[in-house]
Design a protein around this motif. Structure first.
Motif, PDB file in Angstrom:
ATOM      1  N   LEU A 193      35.554   1.552   9.053  1.00 17.31           N
ATOM      2  CA  LEU A 193      36.339   0.574   9.798  1.00 17.31           C
ATOM      3  C   LEU A 193      37.452   1.254  10.587  1.00 17.31           C
ATOM      4  CD1 LEU A 193      36.906  -2.335  10.573  1.00 17.31           C
ATOM      5  CD2 LEU A 193      38.384  -2.520   8.568  1.00 17.31           C
ATOM      6  N   ARG A 194      38.063   2.281  10.012  1.00 19.97           N
ATOM      7  CA  ARG A 194      39.087   3.012  10.770  1.00 19.97           C
ATOM      8  C   ARG A 194      38.482   3.622  12.033  1.00 19.97           C
ATOM      9  NH1 ARG A 194      40.986   4.407   5.628  1.00 19.97           N
ATOM     10  NH2 ARG A 194      39.899   6.406   5.616  1.00 19.97           N
ATOM     11  N   GLU A 195      37.263   4.139  11.927  1.00 20.91           N
ATOM     12  CA  GLU A 195      36.598   4.682  13.112  1.00 20.91           C
ATOM     13  C   GLU A 195      36.247   3.574  14.102  1.00 20.91           C
ATOM     14  OE1 GLU A 195      36.013   8.314  13.488  1.00 20.91           O
ATOM     15  OE2 GLU A 195      37.679   7.766  12.180  1.00 20.91           O
ATOM     16  N   VAL A 196      35.792   2.442  13.579  1.00 22.75           N
ATOM     17  CA  VAL A 196      35.476   1.292  14.423  1.00 22.75           C
ATOM     18  C   VAL A 196      36.697   0.869  15.224  1.00 22.75           C
ATOM     19  CG1 VAL A 196      35.007  -1.191  14.319  1.00 22.75           C
ATOM     20  CG2 VAL A 196      33.534   0.398  13.074  1.00 22.75           C
ATOM     21  N   ARG A 197      37.852   0.815  14.590  1.00 19.77           N
ATOM     22  CA  ARG A 197      39.063   0.348  15.273  1.00 19.77           C
ATOM     23  C   ARG A 197      39.511   1.304  16.372  1.00 19.77           C
ATOM     24  NH1 ARG A 197      43.254  -1.395  10.639  1.00 19.77           N
ATOM     25  NH2 ARG A 197      43.087   0.832  10.259  1.00 19.77           N
ATOM     26  N   SER A 243      40.566   1.747  22.707  1.00 19.29           N
ATOM     27  CA  SER A 243      40.336   0.875  21.557  1.00 19.29           C
ATOM     28  C   SER A 243      40.641  -0.569  21.917  1.00 19.29           C
ATOM     29  CB  SER A 243      41.229   1.302  20.392  1.00 19.29           C
ATOM     30  OG  SER A 243      41.217   0.340  19.373  1.00 19.29           O
ATOM     31  N   LYS A 244      39.876  -1.485  21.307  1.00 17.47           N
ATOM     32  CA  LYS A 244      40.129  -2.916  21.489  1.00 17.47           C
ATOM     33  C   LYS A 244      41.053  -3.487  20.419  1.00 17.47           C
ATOM     34  CE  LYS A 244      35.950  -4.161  24.063  1.00 17.47           C
ATOM     35  NZ  LYS A 244      34.784  -5.078  24.138  1.00 17.47           N
ATOM     36  N   THR A 245      41.483  -2.661  19.489  1.00 17.38           N
ATOM     37  CA  THR A 245      42.360  -3.128  18.416  1.00 17.38           C
ATOM     38  C   THR A 245      43.807  -3.042  18.871  1.00 17.38           C
ATOM     39  OG1 THR A 245      40.810  -2.398  16.716  1.00 17.38           O
ATOM     40  CG2 THR A 245      43.080  -2.765  16.024  1.00 17.38           C
ATOM     41  N   GLY A 246      44.485  -4.171  18.944  1.00 19.96           N
ATOM     42  CA  GLY A 246      45.847  -4.195  19.472  1.00 19.96           C
ATOM     43  C   GLY A 246      46.937  -4.327  18.431  1.00 19.96           C
ATOM     44  N   VAL A 247      46.562  -4.615  17.176  1.00 17.68           N
ATOM     45  CA  VAL A 247      47.558  -4.831  16.124  1.00 17.68           C
ATOM     46  C   VAL A 247      47.128  -4.084  14.873  1.00 17.68           C
ATOM     47  CG1 VAL A 247      48.789  -6.521  14.701  1.00 17.68           C
ATOM     48  CG2 VAL A 247      48.125  -7.119  17.042  1.00 17.68           C
ATOM     49  N   LEU A 248      48.080  -3.375  14.254  1.00 16.59           N
ATOM     50  CA  LEU A 248      47.902  -2.755  12.950  1.00 16.59           C
ATOM     51  C   LEU A 248      48.908  -3.366  11.989  1.00 16.59           C
ATOM     52  CD1 LEU A 248      47.578   1.047  13.853  1.00 16.59           C
ATOM     53  CD2 LEU A 248      45.722  -0.536  13.277  1.00 16.59           C
ATOM     54  N   TYR A 249      48.579  -3.361  10.718  1.00  8.43           N
ATOM     55  CA  TYR A 249      49.476  -3.914   9.709  1.00  8.43           C
ATOM     56  C   TYR A 249      49.912  -2.815   8.752  1.00  8.43           C
ATOM     57  CZ  TYR A 249      47.866  -8.305  11.605  1.00  8.43           C
ATOM     58  OH  TYR A 249      47.584  -9.334  12.462  1.00  8.43           O
ATOM     59  N   SER A 250      51.183  -2.845   8.382  1.00  7.14           N
ATOM     60  CA  SER A 250      51.753  -1.812   7.529  1.00  7.14           C
ATOM     61  C   SER A 250      52.348  -2.437   6.280  1.00  7.14           C
ATOM     62  CB  SER A 250      52.848  -1.039   8.282  1.00  7.14           C
ATOM     63  OG  SER A 250      53.491  -0.114   7.428  1.00  7.14           O
ATOM     64  N   ASP A 251      52.155  -1.750   5.148  1.00  4.77           N
ATOM     65  CA  ASP A 251      52.785  -2.225   3.918  1.00  4.77           C
ATOM     66  C   ASP A 251      54.277  -1.963   3.925  1.00  4.77           C
ATOM     67  OD1 ASP A 251      52.283   0.510   3.894  1.00  4.77           O
ATOM     68  OD2 ASP A 251      52.209   0.617   1.707  1.00  4.77           O
ATOM     69  N   SER A 292      49.050  -1.558  24.908  1.00  3.87           N
ATOM     70  CA  SER A 292      50.077  -1.430  23.875  1.00  3.87           C
ATOM     71  C   SER A 292      49.426  -1.485  22.498  1.00  3.87           C
ATOM     72  CB  SER A 292      51.117  -2.544  24.015  1.00  3.87           C
ATOM     73  OG  SER A 292      50.531  -3.808  23.740  1.00  3.87           O
ATOM     74  N   LEU A 293      50.199  -1.102  21.481  1.00  2.00           N
ATOM     75  CA  LEU A 293      49.758  -1.198  20.096  1.00  2.00           C
ATOM     76  C   LEU A 293      50.928  -1.716  19.274  1.00  2.00           C
ATOM     77  CD1 LEU A 293      47.518  -0.654  17.983  1.00  2.00           C
ATOM     78  CD2 LEU A 293      48.550   1.606  17.637  1.00  2.00           C
ATOM     79  N   ILE A 294      50.703  -2.800  18.547  1.00  4.46           N
ATOM     80  CA  ILE A 294      51.748  -3.423  17.746  1.00  4.46           C
ATOM     81  C   ILE A 294      51.533  -3.076  16.281  1.00  4.46           C
ATOM     82  CG2 ILE A 294      52.734  -5.616  16.973  1.00  4.46           C
ATOM     83  CD1 ILE A 294      52.014  -6.785  19.702  1.00  4.46           C
ATOM     84  N   LEU A 295      52.598  -2.595  15.647  1.00  2.00           N
ATOM     85  CA  LEU A 295      52.607  -2.380  14.205  1.00  2.00           C
ATOM     86  C   LEU A 295      53.405  -3.522  13.584  1.00  2.00           C
ATOM     87  CD1 LEU A 295      51.809  -0.397  11.907  1.00  2.00           C
ATOM     88  CD2 LEU A 295      54.102   0.586  12.134  1.00  2.00           C
ATOM     89  N   ALA A 296      52.806  -4.231  12.633  1.00  2.40           N
ATOM     90  CA  ALA A 296      53.453  -5.398  12.026  1.00  2.40           C
ATOM     91  C   ALA A 296      53.502  -5.239  10.519  1.00  2.40           C
ATOM     92  CB  ALA A 296      52.693  -6.676  12.401  1.00  2.40           C
ATOM     93  N   GLY A 297      54.610  -5.701   9.932  1.00  2.00           N
ATOM     94  CA  GLY A 297      54.728  -5.659   8.480  1.00  2.00           C
ATOM     95  C   GLY A 297      56.135  -5.972   8.034  1.00  2.00           C
ATOM     96  N   ASP A 298      56.264  -6.496   6.807  1.00  3.70           N
ATOM     97  CA  ASP A 298      57.575  -6.842   6.239  1.00  3.70           C
ATOM     98  C   ASP A 298      58.384  -7.755   7.154  1.00  3.70           C
ATOM     99  OD1 ASP A 298      57.177  -5.515   3.900  1.00  3.70           O
ATOM    100  OD2 ASP A 298      58.464  -3.804   4.351  1.00  3.70           O
ATOM    101  N   GLY A 299      57.699  -8.625   7.901  1.00  3.36           N
ATOM    102  CA  GLY A 299      58.383  -9.561   8.774  1.00  3.36           C
ATOM    103  C   GLY A 299      58.915  -8.958  10.057  1.00  3.36           C
ATOM    104  N   ALA A 300      58.544  -7.714  10.355  1.00  2.00           N
ATOM    105  CA  ALA A 300      59.041  -7.042  11.552  1.00  2.00           C
ATOM    106  C   ALA A 300      57.865  -6.529  12.381  1.00  2.00           C
ATOM    107  CB  ALA A 300      59.947  -5.879  11.178  1.00  2.00           C
ATOM    108  N   THR A 301      58.115  -6.232  13.654  1.00  5.67           N
ATOM    109  CA  THR A 301      57.088  -5.652  14.523  1.00  5.67           C
ATOM    110  C   THR A 301      57.680  -4.517  15.338  1.00  5.67           C
ATOM    111  OG1 THR A 301      57.514  -7.210  16.343  1.00  5.67           O
ATOM    112  CG2 THR A 301      55.811  -7.820  14.732  1.00  5.67           C
TER     113      THR A 301
END
Length: 376
Positions: A193-197, A243-251, A292-301
């Motif tokens: 999946l990481r390669e797919v993204r 890549s078509k993936t525009g958002v990543l999520y972080s712990d 662009s690429l958005i990193l989201a997590g802990d209520g912040a971006t």
């Protein structure tokens, strides 16, 4: 269309009386072109969803196939309009979807002497249907989703993710109640999946198909992401198309200002080690292509963008928990070379006033138990 559309028993009974099962029949005719007169194993729902039952799908048929490798071919009935009861207008204009516009399929490898299809995919597909009926979110070719654990519960399979492509043997059909696509769910490993993204689902799955004919799910198979031909195809595709993936999520994602004696304060960006790993894979597939690429997590971006103006390298505050960072090509390369996916603080040449604080990401199992931490 909400799940409430499926609860009107009287409306459906009337529709069946008027139109029979024309939507269902259209699906059967499409499957007959592939399987001839083979009688599938069919698993119907005892208490219909419209009557308060737990299973949204009216049924799932399972065919035996020897194409590619011997496998079971599961086909759902219920995402589309089977009886003509979901749209009072009965408008069958071109491009009108039937119900949600798709039915799911799933292919599972089987042993040569296996006589009955396993039951776990039935529950798996019903769970996905509950998600769709509850949220109204639909799937389409190119989408992906995580299963938050093995796709077959209580197994040690590496298949924990899903991609969606058009079923290679079942083209879209037009039914009396609209159009529908047969959308195949493909089991993937986390590495795949990481390669797919980094590229896109359909391109990456095409690269894997030589090792996974018809994208049959084999619970015992290893990950394909390190195979030289797969890696070369994905690298080339990601470089060419992005890549078509525009958002990543972080712990882990946080921001703070750090005061310094006789100098301007520093902005500290706190990230998880898994986010650093994923950003290092994804940023080169997004920013050079103007995306662009958005990193989201802990209520912040934190939004990363390609930039060549005076704001390059400056952390911009867009809201209380929203930030933006423009990177030039040179700054992006410097960021990629400097940050590591392990605990520590990093300062990137060319990004003055920024400190990147990396925390080890916690790894949990399918039941939420902590099993370790991720670091390079």
């Amino acid at each position: 269309m909400s799940s409430n559309d499926f609860h009107d028993t009287a409306a459906q009974d009337l529709a069946i009386a008027e139109h029979g099962t024309l939507g269902w029949d259209a699906m059967d005719q499409a499957l007959e072109k592939v399987y001839g007169k083979q009688q599938p194993a069919h698993f119907g729902t005892l208490i219909k969803f419209r009557m308060g039952g737990d299973d949204p799908l009216d049924g799932i048929s399972v065919y035996r196939s020897d194409q590619g490798q011997p496998h079971w071919h599961y086909v759902t009935y219920g995402f589309s309009d089977l009886y003509g009861d979901l749209d009072d207008s009965h408008d069958v204009a071109p491009d009108k979807p039937s119900g949600y516009g798709f039915e799911l399929t799933f292919r599972l490898a089987c042993a040569g002497d296996e006589q009955q299809p396993p039951n776990w995919p039935l529950h798996f597909l019903q769970n996905i249907a509950r998600y769709v009926f509850r949220t109204g979110n639909v799937f389409a070719p190119g989408h992906w989703m995580t299963a938050n654990g093995p796709i077959a519960a209580d197994t040690d399979t590496l298949l924990t993710e899903m991609g969606f492509v058009q079923d290679p043997e079942l083209p879209p059909i037009h039914t009396p109640f609209g159009d529908l696509m047969f959308l195949q769910l493909v089991g993937l490993t986390a590495d795949e999946l990481r390669e797919v993204r980094r590229w896109n689902v359909q391109g990456a799955l095409q690269a894997m198909e030589a090792h996974m004919p018809l994208w049959v799910a084999d619970l015992a198979r290893p990950s394909l992401h390190d195979l030289p031909d797969v890696q070369a195809a994905i690298n080339a595709g990601a470089a060419r198309d992005g890549s078509k993936t525009g958002v990543l999520y972080s712990d882990v994602l946080g921001f703070e200002s750090r005061k310094r004696l006789l100098r301007s304060p520093q902005s500290v960006v706190r990230l998880g080690s898994l986010a650093v790993r994923d950003l290092k894979a994804m940023l080169p597939a997004r920013l050079p292509h103007g995306r662009s690429l958005i990193l989201a997590g802990d209520g912040a971006t934190l939004e990363f963008v390609s930039s060549r103006d005076e704001r390059s390298g400056q952390l911009q505050t867009l809201g209380a928990y929203e930030f933006k960072l423009g990177l030039s090509d040179a700054q992006l390369q410097s960021w990629l070379q400097t940050l590591k996916a392990r605990e520590g603080e990093y300062t990137v040449p060319g990004l003055d006033g920024l400190v990147w604080q990396v925390k080890a990401s916690v790894i949990t199992d399918s039941e939420g138990r902590v099993t370790g931490k991720y670091e390079e």
